[in-house]
Enzyme design. Structure first.
Site, PDB file in Angstrom:
ATOM      1  N   ASP A   1       0.845  -1.188   0.000  1.00 64.31           N
ATOM      2  CA  ASP A   1       0.000   0.000   0.000  1.00 64.31           C
ATOM      3  C   ASP A   1       0.893   1.256   0.000  1.00 64.31           C
ATOM      4  OD1 ASP A   1      -3.107   0.629   0.374  1.00 64.31           O
ATOM      5  OD2 ASP A   1      -2.003   2.078   1.563  1.00 64.31           O
TER       6      ASP A   1
ATOM      7  N   TYR B   1      -2.793  11.357   0.851  1.00 61.74           N
ATOM      8  CA  TYR B   1      -3.359  11.292  -0.499  1.00 61.74           C
ATOM      9  C   TYR B   1      -3.329  12.670  -1.153  1.00 61.74           C
ATOM     10  CZ  TYR B   1      -5.107   6.576   0.429  1.00 61.74           C
ATOM     11  OH  TYR B   1      -5.204   5.240   0.711  1.00 61.74           O
TER      12      TYR B   1
ATOM     13  N   HIS C   1      -4.581  -7.708  -0.233  1.00 63.82           N
ATOM     14  CA  HIS C   1      -3.905  -6.421  -0.122  1.00 63.82           C
ATOM     15  C   HIS C   1      -3.154  -6.270   1.199  1.00 63.82           C
ATOM     16  CE1 HIS C   1      -3.266  -2.206  -1.150  1.00 63.82           C
ATOM     17  NE2 HIS C   1      -3.662  -1.882   0.071  1.00 63.82           N
TER      18      HIS C   1
END
Length: 406
Positions: free
Chosen positions: A191, A332, A384
């Site tokens: 990630d 982000y 993930h």
């Protein structure tokens, strides 16, 4: 959460590194349970699947378990049984776990978590990596392990100015490893941890011997451009490349809403600071595979691989207690890189492809993205959050990837 004067068994070379201990006041846990119990619920979704988001049955069972059965003190004790530290780097307090192996010639390794994860998602790989002989591996596979909390996440400080992007975090990690006395080390991540690790590898500091990723960034420029425009795939893709393109195209079309909001206006997400259940719903809806695993863990009571209800709530509770729902999302906003776009890495690199990952990176793309690809393997289970769900398998992959560099 407070620092401790308690001594820890670890190698320290800088007095700026301070021992740390987690200590949550009881009234904060009481208030958390009160808020969970007081949740105002929306109407049930009008579809029989996950296509409208987190299902009411799932989140209500999560809330019931959180308010009644979950024990934060168990997680707190697990953290405090490990050597934890705090140090200031580039004006920000960085929390990290540092476990040195008892085996000679152990290789220093820094492992970086992602979103919506934390150091908690990596706890189960600590013993397999630092104490491999207890897990069926050789002493020659041992690592000295450093696991930092990213800026704005969990126990690390929250940036008060802009600029804490993956490149700055990567530079801070190199400083951290040098501060701990490591003049040669390797790096691993999934990630955001994969992005930070890729960027660090592209920066190629002389101390970094190699890297490993379980969310590799392999998308070549022509495919990245087509994905960005939403157009058809580039011509000439192989079957594996075409599958990867379609997986990413589907993710960008249907699964990346959370990243769009945090990448554009993370400060709007006040509900993450005000509602524990709002925070939980936001965090468990990362990707369809993981959501399905978590939903089954709560509704059916069956762990997803080795990922249990308690571990999911340990992680969410850490975000709640540290009020890092919004501060973690700012990464982000800071980021200007394509998550999966090749980063032009030339140092030795290893890649592990998990079947439940957001996309299955083709070997052909990996060889173009990582110019010195020393390890590539497709495993048969896991998704993930590999360190949570398949810790033994990920540990085996990390050992195998770095074996040529010892």
């Amino acid at each position: 959460m407070s620092p401790s004067t308690e001594s820890r068994q670890t190698a320290m070379t800088d007095p700026a590194v301070r021992p740390f201990r987690v200590a949550v006041p009881e009234d904060e846990l009481v208030e958390l349970r009160r808020r969970v119990a007081a949740t105002r619920w929306p109407d049930r979704e009008v579809v029989p699947d996950h296509s409208q988001g987190v299902q009411l049955t799932t989140i209500q069972e999560l809330a019931r378990y959180w308010a009644i059965d979950h024990d934060w003190r168990r997680c707190e004790a697990k953290l405090n049984a490990l050597p934890q530290f705090m140090t200031e780097i580039d004006g920000l307090d960085i929390h990290f776990i540092h476990v040195r192996s008892d085996h000679e010639n152990a290789l220093p390794l820094i492992v970086t978590h992602g979103w919506p994860g934390s150091v908690i998602e990596l706890l189960k790989i600590i013993d397999p990596l630092t104490n491999p002989t207890a897990h069926g591996a050789s002493a020659s596979d041992a690592f000295h392990l450093v696991i930092p909390s990213m800026p704005g996440y969990g126990l690390s400080g929250k940036p008060r100015d802009t600029g804490w992007d993956p490149a700055r975090i990567a530079r801070a990690w190199v400083e951290l490893m040098k501060r701990l006395g490591y003049t040669r080390f390797v790096a691993q991540g999934g990630d955001w941890g994969a992005v930070v690790t890729d960027v660090m590898a592209a920066q190629a500091p002389p101390e970094l011997l190699g890297m490993h990723s379980n969310m590799p960034a392999t998308v070549p420029p022509e495919a990245a451009k087509a994905l960005q425009s939403g157009g058809p795939p580039p011509s000439g893709l192989s079957a594996d490349e075409g599958r990867a393109y379609e997986q990413l195209n589907d993710f960008y079309a249907k699964g990346i809403g959370y990243a769009v909001e945090m990448g554009t206006q993370p400060q709007t997400l006040y509900g993450l600071a005000d509602s524990p259940v709002g925070l939980a719903a936001w965090m468990i809806n990362h990707d369809a595979y993981t959501y399905g695993q978590i939903s089954r863990a709560f509704v059916d009571g069956h762990p997803a691989g080795e990922l249990t209800r308690d571990e999911v709530l340990d992680n969410i509770t850490l975000y709640w207690l540290t009020n890092t729902g919004v501060s973690s999302g700012r990464l982000y906003w800071e980021n200007k890189l394509g998550f999966f776009d090749a980063k032009n890495v030339s140092i030795p690199a290893g890649v592990s492809v998990f079947p439940g990952e957001l996309y299955q990176a083709p070997r052909s793309w990996a060889e173009r993205a990582y110019h010195n690809l020393i390890y590539f393997n497709e495993v048969d289970k896991g998704g993930h959050f590999a360190a949570w769900e398949q810790p033994q398998l990920l540990s085996e992959e990390i050992r195998a990837a770095f074996r040529p560099l010892r």
